[in-house]
Design an enzyme around this catalytic site. Structure first.
Site, PDB file in Angstrom:
ATOM      1  N   GLY A 125      47.106 -50.942  37.819  1.00 57.20           N
ATOM      2  CA  GLY A 125      47.049 -49.488  37.834  1.00 57.20           C
ATOM      3  C   GLY A 125      45.741 -48.909  37.316  1.00 57.20           C
ATOM      4  O   GLY A 125      45.085 -49.483  36.448  1.00 57.20           O
ATOM      5  N   GLY A 153      62.901 -44.723  35.671  1.00 56.27           N
ATOM      6  CA  GLY A 153      63.931 -45.141  36.610  1.00 56.27           C
ATOM      7  C   GLY A 153      65.275 -45.287  35.918  1.00 56.27           C
ATOM      8  O   GLY A 153      65.356 -45.800  34.800  1.00 56.27           O
ATOM      9  N   HIS A 204      25.187 -48.881 -10.588  1.00 56.56           N
ATOM     10  CA  HIS A 204      24.889 -47.648  -9.859  1.00 56.56           C
ATOM     11  C   HIS A 204      23.617 -47.746  -9.024  1.00 56.56           C
ATOM     12  O   HIS A 204      22.618 -48.325  -9.450  1.00 56.56           O
ATOM     13  CB  HIS A 204      24.702 -46.429 -10.788  1.00 56.56           C
ATOM     14  CG  HIS A 204      24.951 -46.677 -12.234  1.00 56.56           C
ATOM     15  ND1 HIS A 204      26.084 -46.237 -12.869  1.00 56.56           N
ATOM     16  CD2 HIS A 204      24.230 -47.320 -13.181  1.00 56.56           C
ATOM     17  CE1 HIS A 204      26.042 -46.596 -14.146  1.00 56.56           C
ATOM     18  NE2 HIS A 204      24.926 -47.257 -14.350  1.00 56.56           N
ATOM     19  N   TYR A 241      20.244 -51.570  -4.483  1.00 60.66           N
ATOM     20  CA  TYR A 241      20.298 -52.399  -3.276  1.00 60.66           C
ATOM     21  C   TYR A 241      19.996 -53.842  -3.643  1.00 60.66           C
ATOM     22  O   TYR A 241      18.936 -54.151  -4.202  1.00 60.66           O
ATOM     23  CB  TYR A 241      19.301 -51.946  -2.208  1.00 60.66           C
ATOM     24  CG  TYR A 241      19.272 -52.911  -1.040  1.00 60.66           C
ATOM     25  CD1 TYR A 241      20.368 -53.005  -0.177  1.00 60.66           C
ATOM     26  CD2 TYR A 241      18.192 -53.758  -0.834  1.00 60.66           C
ATOM     27  CE1 TYR A 241      20.379 -53.915   0.872  1.00 60.66           C
ATOM     28  CE2 TYR A 241      18.192 -54.675   0.219  1.00 60.66           C
ATOM     29  CZ  TYR A 241      19.290 -54.747   1.060  1.00 60.66           C
ATOM     30  OH  TYR A 241      19.311 -55.657   2.089  1.00 60.66           O
ATOM     31  N   TYR A 250      12.447 -57.629   2.497  1.00 59.54           N
ATOM     32  CA  TYR A 250      11.919 -57.651   3.868  1.00 59.54           C
ATOM     33  C   TYR A 250      10.440 -57.300   3.876  1.00 59.54           C
ATOM     34  O   TYR A 250      10.034 -56.258   3.353  1.00 59.54           O
ATOM     35  CB  TYR A 250      12.710 -56.649   4.714  1.00 59.54           C
ATOM     36  CG  TYR A 250      12.385 -56.649   6.180  1.00 59.54           C
ATOM     37  CD1 TYR A 250      12.337 -57.826   6.910  1.00 59.54           C
ATOM     38  CD2 TYR A 250      12.160 -55.447   6.853  1.00 59.54           C
ATOM     39  CE1 TYR A 250      12.058 -57.817   8.269  1.00 59.54           C
ATOM     40  CE2 TYR A 250      11.887 -55.425   8.212  1.00 59.54           C
ATOM     41  CZ  TYR A 250      11.829 -56.617   8.918  1.00 59.54           C
ATOM     42  OH  TYR A 250      11.552 -56.607  10.263  1.00 59.54           O
TER      43      TYR A 250
END
Length: 455
Positions: free
Chosen positions: A11, A136, A360, A363, A384
């Protein structure tokens, strides 16, 4: 017991107003047809045939890697025509027929239908519903025997009052299908070949009709539009929540709790509102999950607190640790016993040692931090260089002052102290104090600027 399964999934689902087939709409992060396939796979059938139609390639891609035969229904000529396309791929055994847009059907209900249907019977799953509109109807004679199934568009006023409905799920031997399917005529308003006509053929051939019913009404509900999809999503989630609560977990509001994967729980856990579980998640005993948290593919050990608005993804949080509020633990982190990932702290691919704290605004990326360390507010491990990621290693009992940047690759020795505001580019020996910042100066001749005024 031999069994073949046919899943009708051809369908379009135009009421979804979507660019993908209806069976690929998602419920609890799985497509509708994946729910159905998962239920029938537990029956260990000899083969599963999926009848596709609209955008068949998408359906095949979604089920890639499973032991499924795909059959294409080129023209959408009804359910009887769809099963006829699958007939050459079925073995000489019982055939279970169901739909790909009935996602909550349980293995138990299907198994009962298959087990109670003899090889020379026709098994039909019916249900009694308060609102049968659009479905049905099961017509019975004065003795209670099923005589036919009438679609609502073809039903008269008396038949529309019937509350017993056809679920579209059948069990019948292939030999009977081979006889009956070619006899189906498109003598109806829709000009389609209805599979429901096999009821009439069964009566004419004196084939016994075995009727079974679902355990819960929601198991046989189909999805035709997004409103129905949202409704079944809540049914699914509520059902999952009740099973989890039965295992000894308290959920603040089961209507505001979503599991989009698998959740393994210990006892005496507390889960606040709007918590989302994704993938495979395991909770130990006495775990507290605050409001608005997202847990994905992670292990949370005993006595852990995940405070509100936090995310844990692909990591392990050890016994007694604390995460949050507003913390993000990204993949490949190991937060050791009693450690703290505090508010507005982000960690990625990091080991935070036993009893260590990053309380707190920090990162921590690609880091290995020892036990009983203190990571001050605003500390950044600069991992990085624009091309590659590098590692920061911090020894036990180290103290990293606030607003410090650790330029990786770098090692901070055991017991070392980094003064606040430092930028560390070289290794710091154990038990040393490292300070890297401009000397403070006092300029007594300095004057503050005065705002100019227009004359």
């Amino acid at each position: 017991m031999g069994l073949s399964v046919v899943i009708l999934a051809a369908g379009k689902g135009s009421r979804m107003n979507s660019n993908k087939p209806k069976v690929l709409q998602t419920l609890a992060a799985k497509t509708l047809i994946e729910h159905v396939v998962s239920s029938v796979e537990k029956l260990n059938p000899d083969n599963i045939v999926v009848v596709t139609g609209h955008l068949k390639e998408q359906v095949e891609d979604a089920l890639q890697g499973r032991n499924i035969t795909f059959v294409y229904q080129q023209q959408q000529l009804g359910t009887g025509h769809a099963v006829l396309q699958a007939l050459p791929y079925l073995k000489e055994q019982k055939v279970l027929i169901l739909y790909g847009d009935v996602p909550l059907i349980s293995t138990e209900v299907l198994e009962n239908l298959v087990d109670t249907t003899n090889y020379d019977d026709l098994g039909v799953l019916t249900a009694f519903v308060e609102n049968p509109q659009g479905l049905g109807r099961i017509v019975r004679d004065k003795f209670g025997a099923v005589t036919e199934i009438v679609e609502e568009k073809d039903a008269n006023d008396i038949q529309r009052q019937i509350k017993e409905i056809n679920t579209g799920i059948y069990c019948v031997h292939k030999n009977l299908l081979q006889k009956w399917l070619p006899e189906i005529k498109a003598n109806n308003v829709q000009k389609e070949y209805y599979l429901t006509d096999i009821i009439t053929f069964a009566k004419a051939d004196h084939v016994s009709i075995n009727v079974t019913h679902p355990i819960n009404e929601f198991e046989i509900l189909g999805v035709n539009d997004r409103t129905q999809l949202a409704s079944l999503e809540r049914v699914w989630q509520r059902n999952v929540a009740e099973k989890i609560m039965a295992k000894g977990v308290s959920i603040a509001d089961p209507n505001r709790f979503d599991v989009r994967g698998n959740l393994d729980v210990g006892k005496d856990c507390w889960i606040d509102i709007n918590v989302i579980i994704k993938g495979n998640v395991k909770l130990g005993n006495n775990v507290v999950i605050g409001a608005n948290c997202i847990l994905k593919n992670c292990i949370i050990e005993d006595n852990v607190r995940i405070k509100s608005n936090s995310m844990v993804d692909g990591s392990i949080i050890r016994e007694g640790a604390i995460v949050g509020p507003f913390a993000r633990v990204r993949p490949e982190c190991d937060v050791k016993e009693g450690a703290v990932i505090g508010n507005f702290v982000e960690a990625k691919k990091t080991i935070l040692g036993k009893g260590s704290k990053a309380s707190h605004l920090t990162y921590l990326g690609d880091s290995e931090i020892g036990a009983n360390c203190n990571i001050g507010a605003g500390v950044i491990t600069c991992n990085y260089d624009g091309v590659n990621k590098h590692k920061t290693v911090i020894g036990d009992y180290a103290f990293i002052g606030s607003d410090s940047q650790l330029i990786a690759p770098v090692n901070i020795g055991q017991g070392a102290t980094v003064g606040a505001g430092s930028t560390i580019v070289k290794d710091v020996p154990a038990d040393n104090l490292a300070i890297s910042r401009a000397r403070q100066r006092h300029i007594d001749t300095w004057q503050r600027s005065v705002k100019k005024t227009d004359k």
